[in-house]
Scaffold this active site. Structure first.
Site, PDB file in Angstrom:
ATOM      1  N   HIS A 125      -5.390   3.156   7.701  1.00 36.06           N
ATOM      2  CA  HIS A 125      -6.038   2.432   6.596  1.00 36.06           C
ATOM      3  C   HIS A 125      -5.418   2.885   5.289  1.00 36.06           C
ATOM      4  CE1 HIS A 125      -9.166   0.840   3.939  1.00 36.06           C
ATOM      5  NE2 HIS A 125      -9.483   0.069   4.954  1.00 36.06           N
ATOM      6  N   ASP A 150     -11.596  -2.651  12.409  1.00 36.38           N
ATOM      7  CA  ASP A 150     -11.158  -3.671  13.381  1.00 36.38           C
ATOM      8  C   ASP A 150     -11.019  -3.129  14.794  1.00 36.38           C
ATOM      9  OD1 ASP A 150      -9.233  -4.766  10.666  1.00 36.38           O
ATOM     10  OD2 ASP A 150     -10.879  -5.888  11.583  1.00 36.38           O
TER      11      ASP A 150
HETATM   12  C1  SDX Z   1      -8.429  -3.926   7.138  1.00 34.59           C
HETATM   13  O1  SDX Z   1      -7.915  -2.422   2.480  1.00 34.59           O
HETATM   14  C2  SDX Z   1      -9.001  -2.603   3.136  1.00 34.59           C
HETATM   15  O2  SDX Z   1     -10.084  -2.153   2.743  1.00 34.59           O
HETATM   16  C3  SDX Z   1      -8.855  -3.412   4.423  1.00 34.59           C
HETATM   17  C4  SDX Z   1     -10.086  -3.524   5.304  1.00 34.59           C
HETATM   18  C5  SDX Z   1     -11.196  -4.310   4.622  1.00 34.59           C
HETATM   19  O3  SDX Z   1     -12.364  -4.105   4.995  1.00 34.59           O
HETATM   20  O4  SDX Z   1     -10.870  -5.210   3.807  1.00 34.59           O
HETATM   21  O5  SDX Z   1     -10.560  -2.225   5.628  1.00 34.59           O
HETATM   22  C6  SDX Z   1      -9.769  -4.278   6.587  1.00 34.59           C
HETATM   23  O6  SDX Z   1      -7.470  -4.580   6.825  1.00 34.59           O
HETATM   24  C7  SDX Z   1      -8.310  -2.719   8.024  1.00 34.59           C
HETATM   25  C8  SDX Z   1      -6.838  -2.442   8.482  1.00 34.59           C
HETATM   26  C9  SDX Z   1      -6.525  -3.351   9.665  1.00 34.59           C
HETATM   27  N1  SDX Z   1      -5.073  -3.259  10.020  1.00 34.59           N
HETATM   28  C10 SDX Z   1      -4.671  -2.640  11.135  1.00 34.59           C
HETATM   29  O7  SDX Z   1      -5.403  -2.047  11.920  1.00 34.59           O
HETATM   30  C11 SDX Z   1      -3.167  -2.755  11.392  1.00 34.59           C
HETATM   31  C12 SDX Z   1      -2.593  -1.403  11.822  1.00 34.59           C
HETATM   32  N2  SDX Z   1      -2.622  -0.506  10.655  1.00 34.59           N
HETATM   33  C13 SDX Z   1      -1.478  -0.432   9.820  1.00 34.59           C
HETATM   34  O8  SDX Z   1      -0.542  -1.416   9.863  1.00 34.59           O
HETATM   35  C14 SDX Z   1      -1.651   0.362   8.534  1.00 34.59           C
HETATM   36  O9  SDX Z   1      -2.324   1.499   8.853  1.00 34.59           O
HETATM   37  C15 SDX Z   1      -2.304  -0.336   7.368  1.00 34.59           C
HETATM   38  C16 SDX Z   1      -1.636  -1.628   7.044  1.00 34.59           C
HETATM   39  C17 SDX Z   1      -3.749  -0.580   7.637  1.00 34.59           C
HETATM   40  C18 SDX Z   1      -2.191   0.592   6.166  1.00 34.59           C
HETATM   41  O10 SDX Z   1      -0.852   0.701   5.871  1.00 34.59           O
HETATM   42  P1  SDX Z   1      -0.310   1.590   4.626  1.00 34.59           P
HETATM   43  O11 SDX Z   1      -1.433   2.188   3.877  1.00 34.59           O
HETATM   44  O12 SDX Z   1       0.680   0.764   3.874  1.00 34.59           O
HETATM   45  O13 SDX Z   1       0.378   2.795   5.336  1.00 34.59           O
HETATM   46  P2  SDX Z   1       1.860   2.788   5.887  1.00 34.59           P
HETATM   47  O14 SDX Z   1       2.149   1.515   6.610  1.00 34.59           O
HETATM   48  O15 SDX Z   1       2.774   3.211   4.780  1.00 34.59           O
HETATM   49  O16 SDX Z   1       1.777   3.969   7.002  1.00 34.59           O
HETATM   50  C19 SDX Z   1       1.915   5.348   6.644  1.00 34.59           C
HETATM   51  C20 SDX Z   1       2.536   6.010   7.874  1.00 34.59           C
HETATM   52  C21 SDX Z   1       3.842   5.339   8.302  1.00 34.59           C
HETATM   53  O17 SDX Z   1       4.581   6.328   9.016  1.00 34.59           O
HETATM   54  P3  SDX Z   1       5.773   7.135   8.173  1.00 34.59           P
HETATM   55  O18 SDX Z   1       6.694   6.091   7.592  1.00 34.59           O
HETATM   56  O19 SDX Z   1       5.039   7.962   7.144  1.00 34.59           O
HETATM   57  O20 SDX Z   1       6.442   7.989   9.249  1.00 34.59           O
HETATM   58  O21 SDX Z   1       1.646   5.867   8.996  1.00 34.59           O
HETATM   59  C22 SDX Z   1       2.261   5.072  10.000  1.00 34.59           C
HETATM   60  C23 SDX Z   1       3.407   4.328   9.321  1.00 34.59           C
HETATM   61  O22 SDX Z   1       4.426   4.018  10.264  1.00 34.59           O
HETATM   62  N3  SDX Z   1       1.238   4.144  10.494  1.00 34.59           N
HETATM   63  C24 SDX Z   1       1.090   3.812  11.774  1.00 34.59           C
HETATM   64  C25 SDX Z   1      -0.035   2.951  11.806  1.00 34.59           C
HETATM   65  N4  SDX Z   1      -0.513   2.798  10.564  1.00 34.59           N
HETATM   66  C26 SDX Z   1       0.288   3.541   9.757  1.00 34.59           C
HETATM   67  N5  SDX Z   1       1.782   4.127  12.881  1.00 34.59           N
HETATM   68  C27 SDX Z   1       1.355   3.594  14.053  1.00 34.59           C
HETATM   69  N6  SDX Z   1       0.270   2.766  14.168  1.00 34.59           N
HETATM   70  C28 SDX Z   1      -0.434   2.418  13.069  1.00 34.59           C
HETATM   71  N7  SDX Z   1      -1.488   1.613  13.166  1.00 34.59           N
END
Ligand code: SDX
Length: 428
Positions: A307, A364
């Site tokens: 998140h 989710d």
């Molecule tokens: C919602 O914003 C809100 O409030 C949203 C929400 C709401 O109520 O409106 O809460 C609803 O959208 C919840 C999120 C639902 N999405 C997912 O579950 C999709 C999977 N999650 C990710 O794609 C990710 O965690 C995000 C999009 C939710 C957040 O992404 P960020 O903050 O941009 O973080 P990032 O992508 O830069 O990740 C940081 C690190 C990275 O690794 P490094 O480059 O540091 O090595 O964490 C890793 C990412 O690769 N990472 C994951 C991951 N999420 C982040 N690795 C594997 N699986 C994941 N799910």
């Protein structure tokens, strides 16, 4: 009293910027004069460190995993309130008295129907169309039937627009489900409360008396409460951005529906179930998929994990996880997907990759298990998220307009060509 300014040293000069205080969470550096004074702008892709506004609606503490609607902890709201009351709270700032509640509920019931012509619009979509695409189109089409722009200077106008949007959006969400099932489209029934009315519009079979299952209604009510608002998330920021151009409420909400559809945002609830089904089909090898999620060369992500703000358990995920258990037991259902989800959570939360990055289950991760137990098809999960988020979108749109936020127009750091002369085609 903490220091109430920051000093930026640049180009041999010192520039002072005031700090905007907060009642909870981060304070903000007011950089509204930065470009005029220094010629510099800030760059913050994805706005990870940037506040877009001052708000009083919802606050979440990502480190503690806490969420408050108008100051009330989500755990108390989820346990003691109902979705109609939460809609009032988000829109008006305080819990309603009985008279205010009744007046609000009756205001919504006044609009508990939809122009028959709207059926002609949904008719032209193929049954295979994704419900979120249908919902976004129908929401925008509502503008055509309700062209009066909202006069935000008049409280009654704002209240009526909100009540109309709330009443009609429930129809649109129910109709997108009916469309996928080839079922006739129902209008509302004012003898029912908001969630009962949605449930009946969506699930009533033309050849049977409708049975109002309290377990289902209570589960839906709780899920809608948990999705109702969440600060400046992607879809809410979209609603605010579109509304900042003084676009009408309905068209602004339609844009929010499209933003929520994305699999990184609200579309994740559908992606989680599809992921769990894939893991189940692949023999339930949870460790394999955790390894894939960690592999930088593999685009696979653990959907429902991570998140932008929560660096701890999403409090909504905790509540939904417990509710999933309760509902499956109450309905006598054993869902293998829940077993896999709990195994996945356990393995991931013991793995350094997830621990170091503070990746926890989000809202989710478990919600789809409940929707599935309630008989809602996977592609409808994000529509359910949208129905829940509607009062948040409207409240944030209303706050933005009443605050008089200027039209959103970010700057950029340009790294393209410097000026050059046109060359005619024969000389290229
Ligand atoms: C919602 O914003 C809100 O409030 C949203 C929400 C709401 O109520 O409106 O809460 C609803 O959208 C919840 C999120 C639902 N999405 C997912 O579950 C999709 C999977 N999650 C990710 O794609 C990710 O965690 C995000 C999009 C939710 C957040 O992404 P960020 O903050 O941009 O973080 P990032 O992508 O830069 O990740 C940081 C690190 C990275 O690794 P490094 O480059 O540091 O090595 O964490 C890793 C990412 O690769 N990472 C994951 C991951 N999420 C982040 N690795 C594997 N699986 C994941 N799910």
């Amino acid at each position: 009293m903490s220091d109430n300014k920051v000093i930026l040293n640049y180009d041999g000069k010192a520039f002072e910027y005031p700090i905007i205080d907060s009642t909870l969470g981060e304070k903000g550096i007011d950089i509204s004069k930065l470009r005029d004074q220094t010629g510099l702008i800030t760059l913050d892709r994805g706005f990870k460190n940037t506040g877009s506004t001052i708000s009083t609606i919802t606050y979440l503490d990502g480190d503690k995993g806490e969420l408050f609607y108008r100051g009330y902890p989500i755990e108390q709201i989820a346990e003691k309130s109902n979705f109609t009351e939460v809609m009032y709270l988000l829109l008006n700032g305080n819990l309603p008295t009985q008279a205010e509640y009744t007046n609000f509920e009756n205001g919504i019931k006044k609009y508990n129907y939809i122009a028959e012509e709207m059926k002609k619009i949904i008719d032209v979509f193929p049954r295979s169309a994704h419900p979120m695409g249908v919902l976004s189109s129908l929401t925008s089409a509502l503008t055509a039937f309700n062209p009066k722009a909202v006069n935000v200077a008049v409280k009654e106008d704002l209240d009526h627009a909100a009540e109309m949007m709330i009443a009609k959006f429930a129809h649109l969400c129910a109709w997108t489900y009916r469309k996928t099932q080839g079922l006739p489209l129902n209008h509302g029934d004012n003898s029912l409360n908001y969630v009962e009315n949605f449930y009946r519009m969506a699930f009533r079979k033309p050849n049977e008396d409708f049975v109002m299952d309290k377990v289902v209604v209570d589960a839906l009510d709780k899920l809608l409460i948990l999705h109702a608002d969440h600060e400046q998330n992607c879809s809410t920021s979209t609603v605010r951005m579109v509304g900042s151009a003084h676009t009408g409420l309905f068209a602004s909400i339609s844009a929010g529906v499209s933003a929520l559809w994305g699999p990184l945002h609200g579309g994740a609830n559908q992606a989680v179930i599809e992921m769990l089904e894939m893991i189940e089909k692949d023999g339930g090898d949870v460790a394999k998929y955790v390894a894939k999620a960690k592999d930088k060369n593999d685009s696979f992500r653990l959907m429902g994990f991570g998140h932008r703000v929560y660096k701890n358990f999403d409090p909504r995920a905790r509540i939904i996880k417990k509710a999933a258990d309760d509902i499956l037991n109450a309905l006598g259902i054993h869902d293998k997907a829940l077993d896999i989800a709990m195994q996945l959570e356990k393995v991931a939360l013991e793995d350094d990759y997830f621990v170091e990055r503070k990746l926890y289950p989000n809202v989710d991760f478990y919600s789809g298990i409940i929707y599935r137990a309630l008989g809602i098809p996977t592609e409808m999960f994000t529509v359910m998220f949208a129905l829940g988020r509607l009062p948040g979108w409207i409240s944030q749109w209303k706050e933005m307009r009443l605050l008089g936020d200027p039209i959103g127009r970010p700057r950029q750091v340009y790294q393209g060509y410097t000026p050059r002369d046109y060359v005619s085609i024969e000389n290229r």
